[in-house]
Design a protein around this motif. Structure first.
Motif, PDB file in Angstrom:
ATOM      1  N   VAL A 151       0.826  -1.211   0.000  1.00  0.00           N
ATOM      2  CA  VAL A 151       0.000   0.000   0.000  1.00  0.00           C
ATOM      3  C   VAL A 151       0.860   1.260   0.000  1.00  0.00           C
ATOM      4  CG1 VAL A 151      -1.782   1.298   1.229  1.00  0.00           C
ATOM      5  CG2 VAL A 151      -1.886  -1.196   1.159  1.00  0.00           C
ATOM      6  N   GLU A 152       1.494   1.537   1.122  1.00  0.00           N
ATOM      7  CA  GLU A 152       2.068   2.867   1.318  1.00  0.00           C
ATOM      8  C   GLU A 152       3.279   3.161   0.446  1.00  0.00           C
ATOM      9  OE1 GLU A 152       2.527   4.240   5.232  1.00  0.00           O
ATOM     10  OE2 GLU A 152       0.580   3.576   5.912  1.00  0.00           O
ATOM     11  N   SER A 153       4.099   2.163   0.140  1.00  0.00           N
ATOM     12  CA  SER A 153       5.320   2.443  -0.607  1.00  0.00           C
ATOM     13  C   SER A 153       5.068   2.689  -2.089  1.00  0.00           C
ATOM     14  CB  SER A 153       6.310   1.284  -0.449  1.00  0.00           C
ATOM     15  OG  SER A 153       5.775   0.104  -1.022  1.00  0.00           O
ATOM     16  N   GLN A 154       3.861   2.412  -2.563  1.00  0.00           N
ATOM     17  CA  GLN A 154       3.596   2.566  -3.995  1.00  0.00           C
ATOM     18  C   GLN A 154       2.421   3.493  -4.286  1.00  0.00           C
ATOM     19  OE1 GLN A 154       4.547  -1.417  -6.181  1.00  0.00           O
ATOM     20  NE2 GLN A 154       3.906  -1.968  -4.124  1.00  0.00           N
ATOM     21  N   VAL A 155       2.014   4.261  -3.277  1.00  0.00           N
ATOM     22  CA  VAL A 155       0.902   5.192  -3.445  1.00  0.00           C
ATOM     23  C   VAL A 155       1.280   6.539  -2.828  1.00  0.00           C
ATOM     24  CG1 VAL A 155      -1.489   5.692  -2.855  1.00  0.00           C
ATOM     25  CG2 VAL A 155      -0.827   3.356  -3.421  1.00  0.00           C
ATOM     26  N   SER A 166      -0.513   7.795 -12.171  1.00  0.00           N
ATOM     27  CA  SER A 166       0.792   7.760 -12.843  1.00  0.00           C
ATOM     28  C   SER A 166       1.893   7.388 -11.854  1.00  0.00           C
ATOM     29  CB  SER A 166       1.095   9.125 -13.472  1.00  0.00           C
ATOM     30  OG  SER A 166       2.368   9.128 -14.084  1.00  0.00           O
ATOM     31  N   PHE A 167       1.833   7.966 -10.669  1.00  0.00           N
ATOM     32  CA  PHE A 167       2.836   7.648  -9.646  1.00  0.00           C
ATOM     33  C   PHE A 167       2.824   6.156  -9.321  1.00  0.00           C
ATOM     34  CE2 PHE A 167       4.149   6.815  -5.347  1.00  0.00           C
ATOM     35  CZ  PHE A 167       5.298   7.572  -5.188  1.00  0.00           C
ATOM     36  N   ASP A 219      10.989   7.490 -13.853  1.00  0.00           N
ATOM     37  CA  ASP A 219      11.541   8.552 -13.013  1.00  0.00           C
ATOM     38  C   ASP A 219      10.657   9.791 -13.022  1.00  0.00           C
ATOM     39  OD1 ASP A 219      13.611   6.936 -12.358  1.00  0.00           O
ATOM     40  OD2 ASP A 219      15.133   7.951 -13.549  1.00  0.00           O
ATOM     41  N   GLN A 220      10.088  10.108 -14.175  1.00  0.00           N
ATOM     42  CA  GLN A 220       9.208  11.272 -14.255  1.00  0.00           C
ATOM     43  C   GLN A 220       7.910  11.034 -13.487  1.00  0.00           C
ATOM     44  OE1 GLN A 220       8.444  12.615 -18.266  1.00  0.00           O
ATOM     45  NE2 GLN A 220       6.856  14.035 -17.633  1.00  0.00           N
ATOM     46  N   ALA A 221       7.452   9.787 -13.462  1.00  0.00           N
ATOM     47  CA  ALA A 221       6.193   9.480 -12.782  1.00  0.00           C
ATOM     48  C   ALA A 221       6.310   9.567 -11.267  1.00  0.00           C
ATOM     49  CB  ALA A 221       5.712   8.076 -13.180  1.00  0.00           C
ATOM     50  N   ILE A 222       7.459   9.173 -10.722  1.00  0.00           N
ATOM     51  CA  ILE A 222       7.571   9.107  -9.254  1.00  0.00           C
ATOM     52  C   ILE A 222       8.410  10.230  -8.674  1.00  0.00           C
ATOM     53  CG2 ILE A 222       7.274   6.610  -9.275  1.00  0.00           C
ATOM     54  CD1 ILE A 222      10.217   6.270  -8.810  1.00  0.00           C
ATOM     55  N   ALA A 223       8.965  11.096  -9.527  1.00  0.00           N
ATOM     56  CA  ALA A 223       9.810  12.183  -9.027  1.00  0.00           C
ATOM     57  C   ALA A 223       8.973  13.232  -8.322  1.00  0.00           C
ATOM     58  CB  ALA A 223      10.591  12.824 -10.182  1.00  0.00           C
ATOM     59  N   PHE A 224       9.629  13.935  -7.404  1.00  0.00           N
ATOM     60  CA  PHE A 224       8.997  15.069  -6.734  1.00  0.00           C
ATOM     61  C   PHE A 224       8.693  16.124  -7.785  1.00  0.00           C
ATOM     62  CE2 PHE A 224       9.855  18.947  -3.883  1.00  0.00           C
ATOM     63  CZ  PHE A 224       8.527  19.016  -3.496  1.00  0.00           C
ATOM     64  N   SER A 225       7.472  16.676  -7.779  1.00  0.00           N
ATOM     65  CA  SER A 225       7.035  17.577  -8.847  1.00  0.00           C
ATOM     66  C   SER A 225       7.919  18.807  -8.973  1.00  0.00           C
ATOM     67  CB  SER A 225       5.586  18.018  -8.606  1.00  0.00           C
ATOM     68  OG  SER A 225       5.452  18.651  -7.345  1.00  0.00           O
ATOM     69  N   LYS A 226       8.485  19.316  -7.848  1.00  0.00           N
ATOM     70  CA  LYS A 226       9.330  20.510  -7.901  1.00  0.00           C
ATOM     71  C   LYS A 226      10.590  20.235  -8.698  1.00  0.00           C
ATOM     72  CE  LYS A 226      11.604  23.954  -4.974  1.00  0.00           C
ATOM     73  NZ  LYS A 226      11.908  24.386  -3.589  1.00  0.00           N
ATOM     74  N   LYS A 231       7.386  19.933 -15.685  1.00  0.00           N
ATOM     75  CA  LYS A 231       6.842  18.859 -16.509  1.00  0.00           C
ATOM     76  C   LYS A 231       5.776  18.094 -15.732  1.00  0.00           C
ATOM     77  CE  LYS A 231      11.094  18.129 -19.153  1.00  0.00           C
ATOM     78  NZ  LYS A 231      12.144  17.144 -19.530  1.00  0.00           N
ATOM     79  N   SER A 232       4.710  17.710 -16.443  1.00  0.00           N
ATOM     80  CA  SER A 232       3.662  16.940 -15.797  1.00  0.00           C
ATOM     81  C   SER A 232       4.039  15.462 -15.792  1.00  0.00           C
ATOM     82  CB  SER A 232       2.342  17.143 -16.537  1.00  0.00           C
ATOM     83  OG  SER A 232       2.471  16.714 -17.889  1.00  0.00           O
ATOM     84  N   ARG A 233       3.412  14.717 -14.904  1.00  0.00           N
ATOM     85  CA  ARG A 233       3.664  13.276 -14.875  1.00  0.00           C
ATOM     86  C   ARG A 233       3.070  12.629 -16.129  1.00  0.00           C
ATOM     87  NH1 ARG A 233       3.587  14.542  -9.423  1.00  0.00           N
ATOM     88  NH2 ARG A 233       5.192  13.454  -8.230  1.00  0.00           N
ATOM     89  N   PRO A 234       3.664  11.532 -16.599  1.00  0.00           N
ATOM     90  CA  PRO A 234       3.176  10.899 -17.833  1.00  0.00           C
ATOM     91  C   PRO A 234       1.782  10.315 -17.647  1.00  0.00           C
ATOM     92  CG  PRO A 234       4.823   9.521 -16.750  1.00  0.00           C
ATOM     93  CD  PRO A 234       4.831  10.836 -16.032  1.00  0.00           C
TER      94      PRO A 234
END
Length: 483
Positions: A151-155, A166-167, A219-226, A231-234
């Protein structure tokens, strides 16, 4: 781990059960009977939807010989997504399960994101998403590891809608390709902090040789948005295009062959990055966690040495340009860089001239003093000119300042009230700090994280300065930086 989402028989009929891990008395006190009214959803890859609803509650003897209350409903032929993902011997099935998960998300929305809550039926091309609270109760009853992994490590609970999906897709794909969780911390608070700050090992280092498109996507999907620089997440369509259809490409087909030298190089880079990231994260979190203590250190340093801006303004004995000729003022301004003497720089200017330079020098000065204070160490910096004169060897000290300064008058003279100069010089910055002229440069404290001997980087700069008389003394009124 005792699995709490189970297949068993009730009155000769196959059933799917969710073991709450609670006794009948605890179950009643928690008022969990209401869970029976909540519906789940079976989603087919072709878009067909059908509801799944619990039927009743039964007390059942568990594997540990302790009776507990189980909420059950119609059987569903499928396996838990999280258990397929974590089994390294089933990577091909895991990849196809992810492909199916991505397919059904194009057909339905507002589904639970937790991999532990999805039951995958690959043969039929469908997934059961049980009710949220039913999943939560059963997975929590399995223990800490099941909850963290499934649960927590992938959400990322702080994201909404498509970004959240996406994350999770990126985190799942990361685990399939690398065999490890992107955020493996076992402490709840630190795990969520890692997710918020995007603290993870880049996939190219976690899964050497992996296709660059997959690496960039994850990397783009799970990166910190800042850190994503706007760039938006895929979207899920990008994941589907990159992975292909079910039963198409296998996991190994996404990897290229690497020779021993390249593998060794990546292993070394991974080790160095992990050490540097750990130091950087620990330093930053130390500052946040001990903000009150550091504030106290600032106050103490201010009282002893007068290093903060308010002291600069109020202390009558601060440096001045009284008696200096215009060229001496210019020389004093650039010379103060290497000494981290922001008070001298402030004395050399008027209005808002050089604000960026002075703020940079002030931040470096304060950061170095704070580090000296709480690490009980000596000097942390050396002027660029002194470093060059000593042979410019790699050093643990942070090299900063100006060298090769050339000053040329282009207009006016000492008898007037305005003079212009053109200066050219080399500005040296500590390794890892980046260009001081870049608005997106790293925080000054990051330049002090790695104590290993390094070489600084020099940046050639040309300025045009306008000096004016202020109460009879020459002061720099404007700095135009040409490069």
């Amino acid at each position: 781990m005792t699995e709490r989402i189970i297949h068993f028989e009730v009155e000769g009929q196959k059933a799917l059960g969710f073991d709450t891990g609670l006794s009948s008395q605890a179950f009643a006190q928690a008022k969990l009977a209401q869970f029976i009214t909540q519906e789940g959803l079976i989603v087919h890859s072709d878009g067909e939807l059908e509801p799944w609803k619990p039927s009743a509650v039964i007390e059942r003897q568990g594997p540990d010989e302790t009776p507990s209350m189980v909420i059950w409903g119609p059987d569903f032929k499928g396996e838990r997504f999280d258990l397929i993902i974590k089994d390294e011997s089933r990577r091909e099935e895991a990849l196809d399960a992810l492909r199916l998960w991505l397919e059904v998300w194009s057909s339905a929305t507002r589904l639970p994101l937790w991999p532990a809550g999805a039951l995958i039926d690959l043969d039929a091309g469908r997934i059961l998403f049980p009710p949220d609270r039913l999943i939560m109760r059963s997975i929590q009853a399995e223990g800490e590891d099941a909850w963290l992994d499934g649960v927590e490590s992938q959400v990322n609970t702080e994201l909404l809608a498509n970004d959240a999906v996406s994350f999770t897709a990126g985190a799942i794909l990361y685990r399939i390709m690398s065999g490890t969780l992107p955020f493996p911390n076992r402490d709840h608070d630190l795990l969520h902090q890692d997710i918020r700050e995007g603290v993870f090992l880049p996939l190219r280092l976690a899964a050497p040789g992996l296709d660059e498109k997959i690496v960039a996507l994850v990397d783009q999907a799970i990166a910190f948005s800042k850190n994503a620089k706007g760039k938006s997440r895929p979207g899920l369509e990008e994941f589907r295009e990159a992975l292909g259809k079910r039963h198409s490409r296998g996991v190994d087909s996404f990897f290229r062959t690497m020779d021993e030298a390249e593998q060794a190089k990546i292993a070394e880079e991974r080790e160095q990055l992990q050490k540097k990231t750990e130091r950087s994260v620990n330093t930053r979190r130390f500052v946040i966690r001990n903000a009150a203590i550091i504030t106290g250190i600032f106050i103490a340093v201010i009282a002893l040495g007068g290093i903060v801006g308010s002291i600069r303004k109020s202390n009558a004995e601060l440096p001045t340009t009284v008696g200096m000729e215009s060229a001496e003022v210019v020389q004093a301004y650039y010379g103060a860089f290497g000494d981290l003497d922001h008070t001298m720089m402030d004395a050399c200017v008027t209005k808002k001239a050089g604000r960026g330079d002075i703020e940079m020098v002030t931040n470096l000065f304060v950061t170095s003093r704070v580090r000296q204070a709480y690490e009980s160490m000596g000097a942390t910096t050396i002027s660029a000119q002194k470093w060059l004169d000593s042979g410019s060897e790699p050093t643990q000290l942070q090299v900063f300042g100006v060298s090769d300064l050339n000053i040329r008058k282009i207009h006016g003279d000492e008898s007037g009230d305005e003079i212009r100069y053109r200066t050219s010089y080399m500005l040296w910055l500590p390794a890892g700090m980046g260009s001081a002229l870049d608005k997106e440069n790293e925080d000054p404290i990051d330049a002090f994280v790695d104590p290993a001997p390094t070489l600084p980087k020099g940046y050639p700069i040309t300025d045009e300065l306008t000096l004016m008389r202020v109460k009879g003394n020459w002061r720099i009124a404007e700095i135009i930086r040409e490069n």
